[in-house]
Scaffold this motif. Structure first.
Motif, short mmCIF file in Angstrom:
data_model
loop_
_atom_site.label_atom_id
_atom_site.label_comp_id
_atom_site.label_asym_id
_atom_site.label_seq_id
_atom_site.Cartn_x
_atom_site.Cartn_y
_atom_site.Cartn_z
N ILE A 58 10.75 1.89 1.59
CA ILE A 58 9.92 1.12 0.04
C ILE A 58 10.32 2.52 -1.40
CG2 ILE A 58 8.96 -0.43 -0.95
CD1 ILE A 58 9.11 -1.39 1.38
N VAL A 59 11.69 2.11 -1.82
CA VAL A 59 11.70 2.93 -2.74
C VAL A 59 10.70 2.48 -4.25
CG1 VAL A 59 12.91 4.37 -3.96
CG2 VAL A 59 13.19 3.99 -1.87
N THR A 60 10.55 3.04 -4.84
CA THR A 60 9.83 2.82 -6.32
C THR A 60 9.77 3.84 -7.45
OG1 THR A 60 8.07 1.49 -7.01
CG2 THR A 60 7.36 3.07 -5.70
N GLY A 61 9.83 3.66 -8.56
CA GLY A 61 9.71 3.89 -9.48
C GLY A 61 9.80 3.64 -10.83
N MET A 62 9.77 4.09 -11.42
CA MET A 62 9.51 3.46 -12.93
C MET A 62 10.07 4.16 -14.42
SD MET A 62 7.41 0.97 -13.85
CE MET A 62 7.49 -0.01 -15.94
N GLY A 63 10.89 3.71 -15.04
CA GLY A 63 11.93 4.03 -16.14
C GLY A 63 13.11 3.85 -15.50
N LYS A 64 13.94 5.75 -16.26
CA LYS A 64 14.97 6.11 -15.38
C LYS A 64 14.20 6.46 -13.96
CE LYS A 64 16.78 5.61 -19.52
NZ LYS A 64 15.70 4.97 -20.26
N ALA A 65 13.88 7.12 -13.32
CA ALA A 65 13.37 7.18 -12.15
C ALA A 65 13.21 6.03 -11.20
CB ALA A 65 12.20 7.95 -11.90
N GLY A 66 12.76 4.57 -11.80
CA GLY A 66 13.25 3.79 -11.32
C GLY A 66 14.70 3.15 -10.55
N PRO A 88 7.34 -0.92 -9.58
CA PRO A 88 5.84 -0.80 -9.13
C PRO A 88 4.82 -1.68 -10.29
CG PRO A 88 6.46 0.66 -10.78
CD PRO A 88 8.23 0.06 -10.33
N ALA A 89 5.90 -2.44 -11.47
CA ALA A 89 4.56 -3.30 -12.26
C ALA A 89 4.82 -4.95 -11.25
CB ALA A 89 5.78 -3.58 -13.60
N GLU A 90 6.50 -4.90 -10.88
CA GLU A 90 5.95 -6.11 -9.92
C GLU A 90 5.26 -6.12 -9.52
OE1 GLU A 90 7.70 -9.05 -10.78
OE2 GLU A 90 8.72 -7.80 -12.92
N ALA A 91 5.23 -5.06 -8.22
CA ALA A 91 4.30 -4.40 -7.25
C ALA A 91 2.89 -5.24 -6.92
CB ALA A 91 4.66 -3.43 -6.41
N VAL A 92 1.90 -5.21 -7.94
CA VAL A 92 0.47 -4.87 -7.87
C VAL A 92 0.86 -6.70 -8.95
CG1 VAL A 92 -0.20 -2.37 -9.05
CG2 VAL A 92 0.16 -4.23 -10.85
N HIS A 93 1.91 -7.76 -8.65
CA HIS A 93 1.45 -8.87 -9.27
C HIS A 93 2.39 -9.85 -7.82
CE1 HIS A 93 0.19 -8.42 -13.07
NE2 HIS A 93 0.57 -8.08 -13.15
N GLY A 94 1.65 -8.77 -6.80
CA GLY A 94 1.98 -9.98 -5.49
C GLY A 94 2.92 -9.34 -4.48
N ASP A 95 3.98 -8.49 -5.20
CA ASP A 95 5.52 -7.44 -4.71
C ASP A 95 4.76 -6.79 -3.33
OD1 ASP A 95 7.19 -9.12 -5.55
OD2 ASP A 95 8.21 -8.09 -6.16
N LEU A 96 3.34 -6.44 -3.59
CA LEU A 96 3.44 -5.51 -2.49
C LEU A 96 2.97 -5.99 -1.20
CD1 LEU A 96 -0.16 -3.48 -4.10
CD2 LEU A 96 2.07 -3.00 -3.20
N GLY A 97 2.65 -7.60 -0.82
CA GLY A 97 3.29 -8.02 -0.29
C GLY A 97 4.24 -8.10 0.90
N ARG A 98 4.99 -7.22 0.16
CA ARG A 98 6.16 -6.44 1.18
C ARG A 98 6.71 -5.46 1.73
NH1 ARG A 98 10.83 -7.10 -3.56
NH2 ARG A 98 11.02 -8.88 -4.05
N ILE A 99 5.01 -4.70 2.14
CA ILE A 99 4.42 -3.55 2.41
C ILE A 99 3.49 -4.26 3.55
CG2 ILE A 99 3.65 -1.53 2.43
CD1 ILE A 99 4.49 -1.12 -0.63
#
Length: 340
Positions: A58-66, A88-99
């Protein structure tokens, strides 16, 4: 396309604009050289971790790094690693379930202090995922929290204000490419594997096997060697997918020769119309250029180009006719001849 106009040149000339653009490239190229020299064994260890990963990356980053992370995930996926981007913003609203436990999270942040990434760390620990950071230094918050940190070191941005990510994102992308291609090398990823994940576009088509795109069945004009040329053309008249070749085969379906529309035209040009009533086996081109099943479309295109032919029979290893590659089927893959 944006153009310099008289109005836009009131503050900068074309020469100054060109010099500035070249300076941006110089700064970014220098940044890559510095990162190359600083790169340590952590990238090899990260590659080994991904190579041995039983789950997903799983690859994550915010802004340009994202955005760079999305490209890294795509490169990993296209070179044999099951990888997905995660905001990362979506991750803390439920998408952590993908991990899942055993998955690897690659987090990109030049500063290593990106809040949205740091808040993921406790959840990743609870989920049992491994964390690999690509960031400025191991001393950053993200670097310290990671199982492995690929450190880029401090970089000067190409932006005159030192604010817009430029050299740093270039470095992130280049290191991501280095990581993905190292993993690909470890997997012994080959052209045929690449074709499996790239069936679309000219690149994918070149790597496909001839049997995937060749003409077969009623799409091929076939004849026996004892049939007359005239009889063959009368028998094969009617609507069908056009091919400029008649393939002559024996009773055992082995390819004996080929008779093309060009051969027919030459009979008329040389006033040899009488040969229309002779067996096609006597006027065909015997032992024509052919290709075996298992060859790639790139191989077929090269054969068509090298021999300057328009039809290429496909045979199996026993020499039996199984298909035909026509130039019109692959014309978009044939490089244009250079102008004199």
């Amino acid at each position: 396309m944006a153009m310099f106009t008289d109005e836009s040149l009131t503050q900068i000339t074309e020469a100054e604009g060109l010099a500035f653009a070249r300076e941006v490239l110089r700064v970014e190229a220098h940044a890559l050289e510095r990162v190359r020299d600083r790169l340590g064994v952590s990238i090899a260890r990260a590659a080994d971790l991904v190579y041995r990963c039983p789950g997903s990356v799983i690859v994550t980053g915010m802004g340009k790094a994202g955005l760079v992370g999305q490209k890294l995930a795509a490169t990993l996926a296209s070179t044999g690693t099951r990888a997905f981007p995660l905001h990362p913003a979506e991750a803390v609203h439920g998408d952590l379930g993908r991990i899942r436990a055993g998955d690897i999270v690659i987090a990109l942040s030049q500063s290593g202090e990106t809040y949205e990434l740091l808040r993921l760390v406790p959840a990743l620990r609870r989920l049992g995922a491994h964390l690999v950071a690509i960031t400025e230094g191991v001393g950053s918050s993200l670097g310290q929290a990671a199982d492995l940190c690929i450190a880029l070191g401090p970089l000067q941005e190409a932006c005159p204000l030192g604010l817009a990510p430029s050299a740093s994102t270039t470095a992130l992308m280049a290191v991501g490419d280095a990581l993905a291609l190292l993993i690909s090398k470890m997997r012994d990823f080959r052209a045929e594997d690449f074709a499996l994940y790239h069936p679309g576009g000219s690149l994918g088509r070149k790597l496909c096997h001839v049997e995937e795109v060749m003409r077969t069945g009623a799409q091929i004009r076939r004849a026996r060697p004892d049939e007359t040329v005239r009889a063959v053309f009368v028998r094969l008249a009617g609507p069908r997918r056009r091919s400029g070749a008649i393939l002559v085969e024996g009773a055992d379906q082995k390819l004996l020769g080929i008779f093309t529309d060009s051969d027919l035209a030459r009979l008329f040009e040389k006033r040899r119309e009488a040969e229309l009533d002779r067996p096609i086996g006597e006027v065909m081109t015997a032992n024509p250029v052919k290709i075996e099943v298992g060859a790639t479309i790139a191989d077929a295109v090269e054969a068509l180009k090298a021999r300057k032919i328009s039809e290429l029979p496909v045979v199996n290893r026993g020499g039996r006719l199984v298909g035909l590659i026509d130039l019109t089927d692959v014309i978009d893959l044939v490089p244009a001849e250079p102008e004199e």
